[in-house]
Design an enzyme around this catalytic site. Sequence first.
Site, PDB file in Angstrom:
ATOM      1  N   SER A  94       0.824  -1.219   0.000  1.00  0.00           N
ATOM      2  CA  SER A  94       0.000   0.000   0.000  1.00  0.00           C
ATOM      3  C   SER A  94       0.853   1.262   0.000  1.00  0.00           C
ATOM      4  O   SER A  94       0.419   2.301  -0.503  1.00  0.00           O
ATOM      5  CB  SER A  94      -0.922   0.016   1.217  1.00  0.00           C
ATOM      6  OG  SER A  94      -1.935  -0.936   1.041  1.00  0.00           O
ATOM      7  N   THR A 147      -1.438   4.641   3.218  1.00  0.00           N
ATOM      8  CA  THR A 147      -2.063   5.412   2.138  1.00  0.00           C
ATOM      9  C   THR A 147      -2.163   6.901   2.471  1.00  0.00           C
ATOM     10  O   THR A 147      -1.623   7.737   1.731  1.00  0.00           O
ATOM     11  CB  THR A 147      -3.443   4.821   1.769  1.00  0.00           C
ATOM     12  OG1 THR A 147      -3.280   3.431   1.521  1.00  0.00           O
ATOM     13  CG2 THR A 147      -4.035   5.514   0.559  1.00  0.00           C
ATOM     14  N   GLU A 258     -10.161   7.317   2.134  1.00  0.00           N
ATOM     15  CA  GLU A 258      -9.771   5.919   1.943  1.00  0.00           C
ATOM     16  C   GLU A 258     -10.672   4.952   2.704  1.00  0.00           C
ATOM     17  O   GLU A 258     -10.871   5.100   3.911  1.00  0.00           O
ATOM     18  CB  GLU A 258      -8.319   5.675   2.387  1.00  0.00           C
ATOM     19  CG  GLU A 258      -7.884   4.244   2.030  1.00  0.00           C
ATOM     20  CD  GLU A 258      -6.594   3.793   2.706  1.00  0.00           C
ATOM     21  OE1 GLU A 258      -5.885   2.994   2.093  1.00  0.00           O
ATOM     22  OE2 GLU A 258      -6.307   4.207   3.837  1.00  0.00           O
ATOM     23  N   ASP A 263      -9.008  -3.782   2.677  1.00  0.00           N
ATOM     24  CA  ASP A 263      -7.752  -4.533   2.576  1.00  0.00           C
ATOM     25  C   ASP A 263      -7.520  -5.425   3.794  1.00  0.00           C
ATOM     26  O   ASP A 263      -7.088  -6.571   3.661  1.00  0.00           O
ATOM     27  CB  ASP A 263      -6.611  -3.524   2.433  1.00  0.00           C
ATOM     28  CG  ASP A 263      -5.234  -4.173   2.457  1.00  0.00           C
ATOM     29  OD1 ASP A 263      -4.945  -4.942   1.520  1.00  0.00           O
ATOM     30  OD2 ASP A 263      -4.470  -3.914   3.397  1.00  0.00           O
ATOM     31  N   HIS A 267      -6.945  -9.383   3.767  1.00  0.00           N
ATOM     32  CA  HIS A 267      -5.795 -10.103   4.339  1.00  0.00           C
ATOM     33  C   HIS A 267      -6.281 -11.229   5.240  1.00  0.00           C
ATOM     34  O   HIS A 267      -5.659 -12.282   5.329  1.00  0.00           O
ATOM     35  CB  HIS A 267      -4.924  -9.154   5.180  1.00  0.00           C
ATOM     36  CG  HIS A 267      -3.991  -8.312   4.360  1.00  0.00           C
ATOM     37  ND1 HIS A 267      -2.870  -8.826   3.771  1.00  0.00           N
ATOM     38  CD2 HIS A 267      -4.018  -6.998   4.035  1.00  0.00           C
ATOM     39  CE1 HIS A 267      -2.233  -7.852   3.114  1.00  0.00           C
ATOM     40  NE2 HIS A 267      -2.914  -6.740   3.259  1.00  0.00           N
ATOM     41  N   HIS A 306      -4.460  -1.842  -5.077  1.00  0.00           N
ATOM     42  CA  HIS A 306      -4.096  -3.220  -5.457  1.00  0.00           C
ATOM     43  C   HIS A 306      -5.262  -4.080  -5.040  1.00  0.00           C
ATOM     44  O   HIS A 306      -6.210  -3.580  -4.419  1.00  0.00           O
ATOM     45  CB  HIS A 306      -2.815  -3.661  -4.730  1.00  0.00           C
ATOM     46  CG  HIS A 306      -2.906  -3.483  -3.244  1.00  0.00           C
ATOM     47  ND1 HIS A 306      -3.639  -4.320  -2.439  1.00  0.00           N
ATOM     48  CD2 HIS A 306      -2.425  -2.515  -2.421  1.00  0.00           C
ATOM     49  CE1 HIS A 306      -3.574  -3.897  -1.194  1.00  0.00           C
ATOM     50  NE2 HIS A 306      -2.855  -2.784  -1.153  1.00  0.00           N
ATOM     51  N   HIS A 398      -1.262  -9.468  -1.078  1.00  0.00           N
ATOM     52  CA  HIS A 398      -1.718  -8.690  -2.234  1.00  0.00           C
ATOM     53  C   HIS A 398      -1.504  -9.481  -3.519  1.00  0.00           C
ATOM     54  O   HIS A 398      -0.655 -10.365  -3.568  1.00  0.00           O
ATOM     55  CB  HIS A 398      -0.932  -7.379  -2.335  1.00  0.00           C
ATOM     56  CG  HIS A 398      -1.151  -6.482  -1.162  1.00  0.00           C
ATOM     57  ND1 HIS A 398      -0.485  -5.301  -0.992  1.00  0.00           N
ATOM     58  CD2 HIS A 398      -1.964  -6.605  -0.089  1.00  0.00           C
ATOM     59  CE1 HIS A 398      -0.868  -4.725   0.123  1.00  0.00           C
ATOM     60  NE2 HIS A 398      -1.774  -5.498   0.700  1.00  0.00           N
TER      61      HIS A 398
HETATM   62 ZN   LIG Z   1      -2.728  -4.781   2.392  1.00  0.00          ZN
END
Ligand SMILES: [Zn+2]
Length: 436
Positions: A94, A147, A258, A263, A267, A306, A398
């Site tokens: 990221s 980010t 964001e 994400d 994960h 991603h 990712h």
């Molecule tokens: Zn990540």
Amino acid sequence: MGQVSTPIIALITACFTVISFGLQASTLAQVETPTPKNIIIMIGDGMGPAYTSAYRYYKDNPSTNEVEETVFDRLLVGTSSTYPAKESGYITDSAAAATALATGEKSYNGAISVNAQHQPLTTLFELAYKQGKKTGIAVTSQVNHATPAAFISHNESRRNYEQIAKSYLKSNTDVILGGGQRYFPKSLLQQFQSQGYQTLTNIEQLSSSSSKKVLGLFADVQLPWAIDDKQAQYLTQMTQHALKTLEQSPRGFVLLVEGSLIDWAGHDNDIATAMHELDEFASAIEVAEQYVRQNPQTLLLVTADHSTGGMTVAANGEYQWRPEILKSIAATPQAIATQAASEANWLTSVQSQLGIQLTEQELATLKVAYPHGEKAIHKVLKKLIDVRSNTGWTGNGHTGIDVQVFAKGAGSELFHGFQDNTEIAQKLFRLIQQQN
Ligand SMILES: [Zn+2]
């Protein structure tokens, strides 16, 4: 040669008219590519194409014949590659992706808007500030996570959380909203206050805040999961507040929003939590979309950094994806497991929180896991949800698949088609520079 007949002359004239009109139109289009006064950049962390496809079916109304369009379907304009600088290979983290989106330059995985020699790269926020614009962020992770950090700070490593938090003090960022209280000790908060920031710790304080500079930290680290706190709508509220605050700027603003936790759920291979995070991100996008409708001199640009987890919509050779359980579930599998581990009547509570009738086999698997504690129950619950919904995962990290680009408003046509993530930022730089 005889005289050219009148119909042919008429035809030639007509052709010239069409050609010259066509040229004129395209020249006009170039000249008139509107320069946005305001730019809203929204990043769904880990939000690869499988996530937005899954979200469409998750949101589908089963009682209608058609599959309803989502905000992502409505705003889609192109795609983007995400690879970092070659030294890090083809798969980005990221930090490198955010560096690309914030500076227009590729760097190594872990970099926060610095190059390979650890020299700072100019960010969109820095350029915006130079042009007299206000800047802000609203995120669901800690505000100093990779980010947002790449837009506000420069650091050789995303892991230097304390350094990054301190650097925000001199960053000229007007609105900072998200989680991360633990990285901002009292002494640092006081420094923010002496620089004119109002500091907030509770999301409910937002509605009565009219300060032009605000640092709102609403959790120790990440904000509560959307699925665990459905009423709060943190990201939507923070986006609304950021827009309200930044729009007072006569020369416009650049806002980064964001959906950070998509994400994290990826994960963890947790589809239920991921869909609820995506839903919250989609609501925030709708706020921005509405803002663009009312303020056409605004550009809304949405993308992902991603994809995460190699999530697949259907798995194991079965041509079905069943999102029902993702809607009936009342909390994160983690929260359900934590509660179950400390309860006598745990099976009833698990069943009611999942919102389903468990099969004999599901009950048996849960009973085997129970004596091994919370972690084991959590794992079984996620597996159960994957099997019920028929969701697949290829891993916990990712993946290198291209992501989608969504846009609306002034200058949005620049983002149509395929582009690299650095080109997205380069186009945004040009748009900001174009403004007098
Ligand atoms: Zn990540």
